[in-house]
Design a protein around this motif. Sequence first.
Motif, short mmCIF file in Angstrom:
data_model
loop_
_atom_site.label_atom_id
_atom_site.label_comp_id
_atom_site.label_asym_id
_atom_site.label_seq_id
_atom_site.Cartn_x
_atom_site.Cartn_y
_atom_site.Cartn_z
N GLU A 52 -12.90 46.52 7.89
CA GLU A 52 -13.61 45.24 7.90
C GLU A 52 -14.58 45.17 6.72
OE1 GLU A 52 -15.79 44.53 11.49
OE2 GLU A 52 -16.35 42.49 10.91
N MET A 53 -15.31 46.27 6.49
CA MET A 53 -16.26 46.28 5.38
C MET A 53 -15.54 46.14 4.03
SD MET A 53 -19.14 46.13 6.64
CE MET A 53 -19.73 45.88 4.97
N ASN A 54 -14.37 46.74 3.92
CA ASN A 54 -13.65 46.60 2.65
C ASN A 54 -13.22 45.16 2.41
OD1 ASN A 54 -14.00 49.23 1.95
ND2 ASN A 54 -11.94 49.90 2.50
N VAL A 55 -12.86 44.46 3.47
CA VAL A 55 -12.52 43.03 3.31
C VAL A 55 -13.78 42.27 2.88
CG1 VAL A 55 -11.74 40.92 4.45
CG2 VAL A 55 -10.60 43.10 4.94
N VAL A 56 -14.89 42.56 3.56
CA VAL A 56 -16.14 41.86 3.24
C VAL A 56 -16.56 42.15 1.80
CG1 VAL A 56 -18.62 41.72 3.77
CG2 VAL A 56 -16.94 41.82 5.63
N MET A 57 -16.42 43.40 1.38
CA MET A 57 -16.93 43.78 0.06
C MET A 57 -16.01 43.39 -1.09
SD MET A 57 -19.01 47.34 0.41
CE MET A 57 -17.77 48.44 0.99
N TYR A 58 -14.71 43.48 -0.87
CA TYR A 58 -13.80 43.32 -2.01
C TYR A 58 -12.90 42.11 -1.97
CZ TYR A 58 -15.37 48.12 -2.28
OH TYR A 58 -16.17 49.24 -2.31
N GLU A 88 -3.70 55.67 -4.89
CA GLU A 88 -4.00 57.10 -4.76
C GLU A 88 -5.47 57.37 -5.07
OE1 GLU A 88 -2.45 61.26 -6.57
OE2 GLU A 88 -1.09 59.55 -6.79
N MET A 89 -5.96 56.72 -6.10
CA MET A 89 -7.36 56.88 -6.48
C MET A 89 -8.27 56.30 -5.41
SD MET A 89 -8.88 55.89 -10.16
CE MET A 89 -7.99 57.00 -11.22
N ALA A 90 -7.90 55.13 -4.88
CA ALA A 90 -8.72 54.48 -3.84
C ALA A 90 -8.82 55.35 -2.59
CB ALA A 90 -8.13 53.11 -3.50
N LEU A 91 -7.80 56.18 -2.35
CA LEU A 91 -7.79 57.04 -1.17
C LEU A 91 -8.53 58.35 -1.40
CD1 LEU A 91 -4.10 56.52 -0.04
CD2 LEU A 91 -6.12 55.90 1.28
N THR A 92 -8.99 58.57 -2.63
CA THR A 92 -9.71 59.80 -2.96
C THR A 92 -11.17 59.69 -2.53
OG1 THR A 92 -8.30 60.03 -4.90
CG2 THR A 92 -10.30 61.36 -4.87
N GLU A 93 -11.65 60.72 -1.82
CA GLU A 93 -13.04 60.73 -1.38
C GLU A 93 -13.98 60.60 -2.57
OE1 GLU A 93 -14.06 63.97 1.18
OE2 GLU A 93 -12.48 63.47 2.63
N GLY A 94 -14.91 59.66 -2.48
CA GLY A 94 -15.91 59.50 -3.53
C GLY A 94 -15.57 58.45 -4.57
N PHE A 95 -14.30 57.98 -4.57
CA PHE A 95 -13.96 56.94 -5.54
C PHE A 95 -14.43 55.59 -5.01
CE2 PHE A 95 -11.38 53.38 -6.94
CZ PHE A 95 -11.49 53.50 -8.32
N SER A 96 -15.19 54.86 -5.82
CA SER A 96 -15.67 53.55 -5.39
C SER A 96 -15.91 52.63 -6.57
CB SER A 96 -16.99 53.71 -4.62
OG SER A 96 -17.47 52.45 -4.23
N THR A 97 -15.60 51.38 -6.38
CA THR A 97 -15.94 50.37 -7.39
C THR A 97 -17.06 49.46 -6.87
OG1 THR A 97 -14.27 48.84 -6.58
CG2 THR A 97 -13.59 50.35 -8.34
N ALA A 98 -17.76 49.92 -5.82
CA ALA A 98 -18.82 49.10 -5.23
C ALA A 98 -19.90 48.79 -6.26
CB ALA A 98 -19.43 49.84 -4.04
N SER A 99 -20.49 47.61 -6.11
CA SER A 99 -21.56 47.19 -7.02
C SER A 99 -22.87 47.89 -6.65
CB SER A 99 -21.76 45.68 -6.92
OG SER A 99 -22.22 45.36 -5.61
N ASP A 100 -23.85 47.82 -7.54
CA ASP A 100 -25.17 48.40 -7.27
C ASP A 100 -25.77 47.78 -6.01
OD1 ASP A 100 -24.94 49.95 -9.47
OD2 ASP A 100 -26.20 48.70 -10.77
N GLU A 101 -25.55 46.48 -5.87
CA GLU A 101 -26.08 45.75 -4.71
C GLU A 101 -25.50 46.32 -3.41
OE1 GLU A 101 -26.22 41.09 -3.24
OE2 GLU A 101 -24.97 41.68 -4.94
N MET A 102 -24.20 46.58 -3.42
CA MET A 102 -23.55 47.16 -2.24
C MET A 102 -24.06 48.56 -1.96
SD MET A 102 -19.67 45.98 -3.00
CE MET A 102 -19.24 44.25 -3.16
N ARG A 103 -24.28 49.32 -3.02
CA ARG A 103 -24.79 50.68 -2.85
C ARG A 103 -26.20 50.65 -2.26
NH1 ARG A 103 -21.22 54.22 -6.18
NH2 ARG A 103 -19.85 52.72 -7.19
N GLU A 104 -26.98 49.64 -2.66
CA GLU A 104 -28.33 49.50 -2.11
C GLU A 104 -28.28 49.21 -0.61
OE1 GLU A 104 -30.45 46.70 -4.58
OE2 GLU A 104 -30.25 48.13 -6.26
N MET A 105 -27.20 48.56 -0.17
CA MET A 105 -27.05 48.25 1.25
C MET A 105 -26.50 49.45 2.03
SD MET A 105 -25.73 44.34 1.59
CE MET A 105 -24.69 44.15 0.17
N GLY A 106 -26.21 50.52 1.31
CA GLY A 106 -25.73 51.73 2.00
C GLY A 106 -24.23 51.90 2.01
N PHE A 107 -23.54 51.12 1.18
CA PHE A 107 -22.08 51.26 1.09
C PHE A 107 -21.72 51.83 -0.27
CE2 PHE A 107 -22.97 47.58 3.85
CZ PHE A 107 -22.50 48.11 5.03
#
Length: 145
Positions: A52-58, A88-107
């Motif tokens: 659900e969060m991935n749909v909301v974020m991306y 394959e990259m998206a399934l790798t632990e630690g790979f993220s294209t989240a924005s700074d704003e999303m990271r500030e929200m804890g994602f």
Amino acid sequence: MAEELLRKTFQVRGRDFDKAGETAAEIKQILKGLGIDSGLIHRAVVIAFEAEMNVVMYASEGTITFVLTDEDIRLEITDNGPGIENIEMALTEGFSTASDEMREMGFGFGMGLPNIRKNSDGFNIESQVGVGTTVAAMIGLDSSA
Ligand SMILES: Nc1ncnc2c1ncn2[C@@H]1O[C@H](COP(=O)(O)OP(=O)(O)OP(=O)(O)O)[C@@H](O)[C@H]1O
Ligand SMILES: [Mg+2]
């Protein structure tokens, strides 16, 4: 053949952080009400919440379909883009294209898809750039961890 006992589809709106997590919470209540084992509920809720969060974020919008059969819990999350370039990259632990704003929200720890896969007995992801992504996860009712 597994007998379908319950099916419910929820709409998820992209960018709607206020309502984010509501579908996962609703699925949790349904499973609780049915007296499903709490370990299985926990796994299903992790899957539903992360997807659900991935749909909301991306994505701009998507649906979560929840199905209970006499053998398993199935969750299918589909959205209408932008799709994933390198699965394959998206399934790798630690790979993220989240924005700074999303990271500030804890994602944006790059743990969502890996956790979905870890908590699933059956897992599939299909994605096409510019079209969308579908994640399918299954939890067997007789499975443990
Ligand atoms: N539905 C989707 N549509 C487009 N891209 C996606 C989608 N789901 C995941 N991705 C891409 O895959 C990456 C990894 O996703 P994943 O859920 O594992 O981590 P995250 O969302 O970045 O961080 P976290 O889930 O830990 O908050 C995302 O950063 C994004 O680039
Ligand atoms: Mg995620």
